[in-house]
Design an enzyme around this catalytic site. Structure first.
Site, PDB file in Angstrom:
ATOM      1  N   PHE A 149       0.867  -1.180   0.000  1.00 51.08           N
ATOM      2  CA  PHE A 149       0.000   0.000   0.000  1.00 51.08           C
ATOM      3  C   PHE A 149       0.901   1.227   0.000  1.00 51.08           C
ATOM      4  O   PHE A 149       1.592   1.496   0.985  1.00 51.08           O
ATOM      5  CB  PHE A 149      -0.936   0.044   1.210  1.00 51.08           C
ATOM      6  CG  PHE A 149      -1.890   1.204   1.128  1.00 51.08           C
ATOM      7  CD1 PHE A 149      -3.122   1.049   0.515  1.00 51.08           C
ATOM      8  CD2 PHE A 149      -1.546   2.454   1.616  1.00 51.08           C
ATOM      9  CE1 PHE A 149      -4.003   2.118   0.390  1.00 51.08           C
ATOM     10  CE2 PHE A 149      -2.409   3.528   1.505  1.00 51.08           C
ATOM     11  CZ  PHE A 149      -3.646   3.363   0.891  1.00 51.08           C
ATOM     12  N   ASP A 163       9.346   2.839   1.867  1.00 54.18           N
ATOM     13  CA  ASP A 163       8.136   3.584   2.186  1.00 54.18           C
ATOM     14  C   ASP A 163       7.860   3.399   3.672  1.00 54.18           C
ATOM     15  O   ASP A 163       7.376   2.373   4.109  1.00 54.18           O
ATOM     16  CB  ASP A 163       6.967   3.067   1.346  1.00 54.18           C
ATOM     17  CG  ASP A 163       5.651   3.786   1.630  1.00 54.18           C
ATOM     18  OD1 ASP A 163       5.560   4.500   2.653  1.00 54.18           O
ATOM     19  OD2 ASP A 163       4.710   3.611   0.843  1.00 54.18           O
ATOM     20  N   LYS A 211       2.700   9.993   8.003  1.00 58.66           N
ATOM     21  CA  LYS A 211       1.659   9.928   9.021  1.00 58.66           C
ATOM     22  C   LYS A 211       2.078  10.439  10.403  1.00 58.66           C
ATOM     23  O   LYS A 211       1.464  11.346  10.937  1.00 58.66           O
ATOM     24  CB  LYS A 211       1.125   8.506   9.139  1.00 58.66           C
ATOM     25  CG  LYS A 211       0.354   8.059   7.902  1.00 58.66           C
ATOM     26  CD  LYS A 211      -0.303   6.734   8.127  1.00 58.66           C
ATOM     27  CE  LYS A 211      -0.989   6.208   6.888  1.00 58.66           C
ATOM     28  NZ  LYS A 211      -1.893   7.113   6.205  1.00 58.66           N
TER      29      LYS A 211
END
Length: 199
Positions: A34, A119, A148
């Site tokens: 993702f 990532d 995040k």
């Protein structure tokens, strides 16, 4: 560091920087990954439930099985891979890499002249007990994407951290200093009175 407003923007920047650095078109990603929901990052997204209905996606973005070094090596051997983008721990389902996988991927990328992009949008900034999850395996990637936890959800912010070699290759002159950016990347940083932000 290249500023962004989100994790998906950080991944998009990594994709562009990898292609500009290497001059190669293909970007590999792990199945079940993702990486975001904008078109470029979605092209690296290994989940059909997110991809379906939005095609055709970006060409040259190809999956390899997560944990399969032989499959990665076969794709790298084609000589046209700019980068392998991988989450050290896959956030969708919390999939851990098999022993030796990530360091092996780094070695194979280096040997093939491809960049390793970690990532860390979901795993970075202390979420796995280290500042970056990649530290658990002693990785030294060419590019790291964070977002995040960067502001704890208070501010829309992300960043693409790049090696000096990548930065020098992509932004190698004054006229090339604006090769990548976004309107709100970096948010409203303090500026001297009377100055203007260029986007």
């Amino acid at each position: 560091m290249v500023p962004a407003s989100s994790g998906t923007e950080a991944v998009e920047a990594a994709m562009k920087l990898a292609r500009a650095t290497t001059g190669r078109p293909r970007i590999l990603h792990a199945e079940h990954a993702f990486h975001g929901l904008t078109l470029g990052a979605l092209s690296l997204n290994g989940n059909a439930e997110f991809r379906d209905g939005f095609g055709p996606l970006m060409p040259g973005c190809d999956p390899v099985p997560f944990g399969d070094l032989d499959a990665l090596e076969r794709e790298l051997a084609r000589g046209d891979v700019a980068a392998f983008v991988v989450e050290p721990v896959q956030g969708k389902g919390v999939n851990l890499p098999p022993p030796g996988y990530l360091i092996g991927a780094q070695e194979r990328c280096r040997a093939a002249g491809a960049l390793l992009v970690c990532d860390e949008v979901q795993t970075g900034l202390g979420r796995t007990g280290r500042f970056l999850a990649l530290e658990h395996w002693g990785l030294q990637p060419d590019v790291v994407c964070v977002a995040k936890a960067l502001s704890g959800g208070f501010v829309p912010v992300g960043a693409t951290l790049v090696s000096r070699a990548v930065m020098d290759r992509v932004f190698d002159g004054m006229e090339r200093g604006v090769r990548h950016g976004s309107t709100f990347g970096g948010n409203d940083s303090p500026r001297p009175p009377g100055s203007r932000r260029c986007a």
